[in-house]
Design a protein around this motif. Structure first.
Motif, PDB file in Angstrom:
ATOM      1  N   GLY A 531       0.608  -1.155  -0.277  1.00  0.00           N
ATOM      2  CA  GLY A 531      -0.341   0.040  -0.042  1.00  0.00           C
ATOM      3  C   GLY A 531       0.993   1.450   0.373  1.00  0.00           C
ATOM      4  N   ALA A 532       2.321   1.151   0.301  1.00  0.00           N
ATOM      5  CA  ALA A 532       2.669   2.780   0.363  1.00  0.00           C
ATOM      6  C   ALA A 532       3.646   2.363  -1.227  1.00  0.00           C
ATOM      7  CB  ALA A 532       3.697   2.001   0.690  1.00  0.00           C
ATOM      8  N   THR A 533       4.346   3.769  -1.711  1.00  0.00           N
ATOM      9  CA  THR A 533       4.844   3.338  -3.341  1.00  0.00           C
ATOM     10  C   THR A 533       6.723   4.193  -2.979  1.00  0.00           C
ATOM     11  OG1 THR A 533       2.901   3.632  -4.537  1.00  0.00           O
ATOM     12  CG2 THR A 533       4.259   4.793  -5.502  1.00  0.00           C
ATOM     13  N   ALA A 534       6.940   4.263  -3.332  1.00  0.00           N
ATOM     14  CA  ALA A 534       8.415   5.019  -3.287  1.00  0.00           C
ATOM     15  C   ALA A 534       8.838   5.597  -4.585  1.00  0.00           C
ATOM     16  CB  ALA A 534       9.302   4.174  -2.895  1.00  0.00           C
ATOM     17  N   VAL A 535       9.655   6.525  -5.449  1.00  0.00           N
ATOM     18  CA  VAL A 535       9.743   7.211  -6.548  1.00  0.00           C
ATOM     19  C   VAL A 535      11.660   7.227  -6.613  1.00  0.00           C
ATOM     20  CG1 VAL A 535       9.800   8.493  -7.839  1.00  0.00           C
ATOM     21  CG2 VAL A 535       7.637   7.600  -6.847  1.00  0.00           C
ATOM     22  N   ARG A 536      12.280   7.398  -7.406  1.00  0.00           N
ATOM     23  CA  ARG A 536      13.348   8.003  -7.484  1.00  0.00           C
ATOM     24  C   ARG A 536      13.513   8.120  -9.283  1.00  0.00           C
ATOM     25  NH1 ARG A 536      16.958   8.732  -3.701  1.00  0.00           N
ATOM     26  NH2 ARG A 536      16.944   7.228  -1.535  1.00  0.00           N
ATOM     27  N   SER A 537      13.829   9.388  -9.745  1.00  0.00           N
ATOM     28  CA  SER A 537      14.604   9.762 -10.750  1.00  0.00           C
ATOM     29  C   SER A 537      15.916   8.799 -11.183  1.00  0.00           C
ATOM     30  CB  SER A 537      14.279  10.886 -10.594  1.00  0.00           C
ATOM     31  OG  SER A 537      15.395  11.730 -10.514  1.00  0.00           O
ATOM     32  N   PHE A 538      16.022   9.226 -12.508  1.00  0.00           N
ATOM     33  CA  PHE A 538      17.625   8.156 -12.823  1.00  0.00           C
ATOM     34  C   PHE A 538      17.035   8.725 -14.748  1.00  0.00           C
ATOM     35  CE2 PHE A 538      15.219   5.114 -14.245  1.00  0.00           C
ATOM     36  CZ  PHE A 538      15.836   4.826 -15.862  1.00  0.00           C
ATOM     37  N   THR A 539      18.700   9.719 -15.249  1.00  0.00           N
ATOM     38  CA  THR A 539      19.006  10.093 -16.617  1.00  0.00           C
ATOM     39  C   THR A 539      19.488   8.744 -17.018  1.00  0.00           C
ATOM     40  OG1 THR A 539      19.085  11.631 -16.073  1.00  0.00           O
ATOM     41  CG2 THR A 539      19.632  11.881 -17.483  1.00  0.00           C
ATOM     42  N   VAL A 540      18.789   8.584 -18.462  1.00  0.00           N
ATOM     43  CA  VAL A 540      19.432   6.980 -19.373  1.00  0.00           C
ATOM     44  C   VAL A 540      20.312   8.251 -20.271  1.00  0.00           C
ATOM     45  CG1 VAL A 540      18.866   5.749 -21.468  1.00  0.00           C
ATOM     46  CG2 VAL A 540      17.506   5.662 -19.429  1.00  0.00           C
ATOM     47  N   ALA A 541      21.799   7.974 -20.577  1.00  0.00           N
ATOM     48  CA  ALA A 541      22.097   8.894 -21.504  1.00  0.00           C
ATOM     49  C   ALA A 541      22.675   7.658 -22.442  1.00  0.00           C
ATOM     50  CB  ALA A 541      24.111   9.302 -20.879  1.00  0.00           C
ATOM     51  N   ARG A 542      22.532   8.349 -24.095  1.00  0.00           N
ATOM     52  CA  ARG A 542      23.419   7.719 -25.305  1.00  0.00           C
ATOM     53  C   ARG A 542      24.430   8.615 -26.107  1.00  0.00           C
ATOM     54  NH1 ARG A 542      21.291   4.211 -23.364  1.00  0.00           N
ATOM     55  NH2 ARG A 542      19.364   3.552 -23.566  1.00  0.00           N
TER      56      ARG A 542
END
Length: 542
Positions: A531-542
């Protein structure tokens, strides 16, 4: 269709199922349809339904003698899938299918987190039923199915990730919801037409039309007449015509008439905010069909909305206001967009780039609000963060009818503040930015680390390395064993990969995240468990 990214944890892979066909051709009958009373852009979105006009109450099933039984005590028929057929309007237009609505009559006493059900689209004819393999399938979470009272009925909307084109005049939408609903359809207190050839079941590899009493089999067979209640949602094919990005529309500015499409981030009272990859826009309606749909929550976060109207500015805020809204249409649904993490200094210096978009600012100090004091409607609060102490950007709770945040208690500084960036400036065009609190819980204690639930039930580490080109590592932490869903979404909240969907033991679980198939850009890893949510951002580089 969703892409699946390998992950070194237990992964549940969900795949389309090829199904054999055989269906009685007795009593060929054209499926009925009627247009919904819901107001959309003319000729844009249409509901096809096998719910007879005038039906006012729906029961679970009929036992064949005319007795309609309510509740969940009736027999379950063991079928692999069930569905309904629809005939497209014969009006010369080209249509595409964007979703369906199933009216369920019962749900389990205890929902299982992480459980899913699958929806299939088949081409075919009403005379012969579904033909060949499904032309489309998609998996939906069980949370899509709402709770239903014992004698109640509730719609389960399943808007597809992408529109489906069919080459036949008839098509079938079939559902495999084994374990999700305890009944798959319903009868009506109105006597329904018999037979109903648009309703079909897949049983032991064969398609069976419900055009006579259907036996449940087993040691105590019971013949019942089942009626399936469902809708298909279609729209006229549109090659996008004069569609602009929201960024292009904003550049056109005050007085321009534009057509844009975006995902709704917040919608309450008179204000709805939508955004795409290029910008955000406010829609203000105080009455009329659009306003009514907001009140009914048909327009809500996650809805993909197309609007046509003339732009105007009020105290710096660019919007489509009142009668300037020419038309609108719900074009589908997706996950609710996640906020962009920014600082107050960035908003103060570059606010126009974020106007009407969902943002998240950490480390915010409220300078004139005491701990545990309630937020008040129609009130502006002075705030600062480590990057800006000038109070150039404020936090505002809108009018009570436009916000659910009023009355919620402030938990103390520093805090993480989430909201839509508005503007209220009667003078200069680049000042007066306000973070609008619209949802209760938009302000959370900063002491809860990003990637953790407030009560410590779960945690999600950042992706390393970040940026990543081929692969990174991420760690999932659980306080207790249970079902886990780990997805990758883009900045608009659209799921691009399902990494994990299954049970996981308590403890920390490091894994490898393969991002080699993703285009360059910013993404978020979203963990849901217990019932809980956690979020992390990241970047895809090309």
């Amino acid at each position: 269709m969703r892409r699946f990214v390998p992950f070194l944890l237990a992964v549940l892979v969900l795949a389309p199922v090829a199904l054999a066909q055989s269906l009685s051709t007795d009593a060929p009958t054209r499926a009925s349809f009627m247009r919904s009373a819901t107001s959309f852009a003319p000729g844009d979105t249409t509901y096809l339904t096998n719910i007879p006009p005038g039906t006012t109450s729906i029961s679970t099933f009929s036992n064949g003698n005319g007795d309609f039984l309510f509740g969940t005590g009736g027999p379950n028929i063991g079928v692999d899938a069930f569905g309904a057929g629809y005939v497209l309007p014969d009006d010369g237009a080209v249509y595409e299918i964007i979703g369906g609505t199933l009216f369920v009559t019962a749900t389990p006493d205890e929902a299982v987190p992480g459980q899913t059900f699958e929806v299939f689209v088949y081409e075919g004819t009403i005379q012969d039923g579904p033909q060949g393999d499904p032309v489309y399938s998609e998996v939906f979470p069980s949370s899509t199915v709402p709770p239903v009272s014992e004698a109640g009925v509730a719609p389960t909307e399943t808007f597809f990730s992408e529109p489906v084109s069919v080459s036949t005049s008839a098509f079938f939408i079939a559902y495999n919801v084994d374990g999700i609903t305890t009944q798959f359809g319903g009868g009506s207190t109105n006597i329904l037409p018999n037979p109903t050839p648009e309703t079909v079941f897949l049983s032991d590899g064969d398609w069976l039309r419900v055009d006579e009493e259907f036996s449940t089999g087993g040691e105590n067979p019971q013949a019942i007449q089942v009626q399936l209640f469902s809708e298909a949602v279609i729209r006229q094919f549109d090659p996008d015509g004069n569609l602009s990005t929201i960024g292009e529309a904003r550049a056109a500015g005050d007085g321009a008439t534009v057509t844009v499409e975006g995902v709704v981030t917040r919608s309450a009272g008179a204000f709805t905010y939508l955004q795409d990859e290029t910008g955000g826009l406010a829609i203000r309606q105080t009455s009329g069909a659009f306003f009514d749909e907001v009140q009914a929550t048909s327009i809500r976060p996650g809805r993909i909305l197309r609007v046509t109207g003339t732009l105007s500015e009020f105290n710096g805020l660019l919007q489509i206001n009142g009668g300037a809204l020419e038309s609108y249409a719900i074009r589908g649904a997706t996950a609710e967009p996640l906020p962009q993490e920014v600082t107050l200094a960035e908003l103060a210096s570059n606010g126009e780039a974020y106007e009407s978009e969902l943002v998240l600012v950490p480390d915010v100090t409220f300078t004139d609000l005491a701990d545990n004091a309630p937020f008040e409607a129609a009130t502006t609060y002075a705030v600062s963060d480590p990057t800006d102490a000038s109070n150039a950007v404020s936090v505002r709770v809108p009018n009570a009818e436009d916000s659910d945040a009023d009355g919620t208690d402030f938990t103390g500084s520093p805090a993480r503040v989430r909201g839509v960036l508005g503007q209220n400036s009667a003078g200069a065009a680049d000042v007066g930015y306000q973070i609008l609190l619209i949802r209760g819980g938009d302000v959370q204690p900063n002491a809860v680390a990003v990637g953790e639930s407030p009560d410590g039930r779960l945690g999600l580490s950042g992706v390393a390395p970040n940026p990543s080109a081929e692969a990174g590592t991420v760690t999932v932490s659980l306080a207790a064993a249970g079902p886990v869903t780990l997805t990758v979404v883009d900045v608009l909240g659209r799921e691009v990969a399902r990494v994990l969907d299954g049970p996981l033991a308590a403890g920390a679980h490091p894994g490898r995240l393969d991002v080699s198939a993703l285009p360059a850009g910013t993404y978020l890893v979203r963990l849901t468990a217990d019932g809980a949510t956690a979020v992390r951002s990241f970047t895809v580089a090309r």
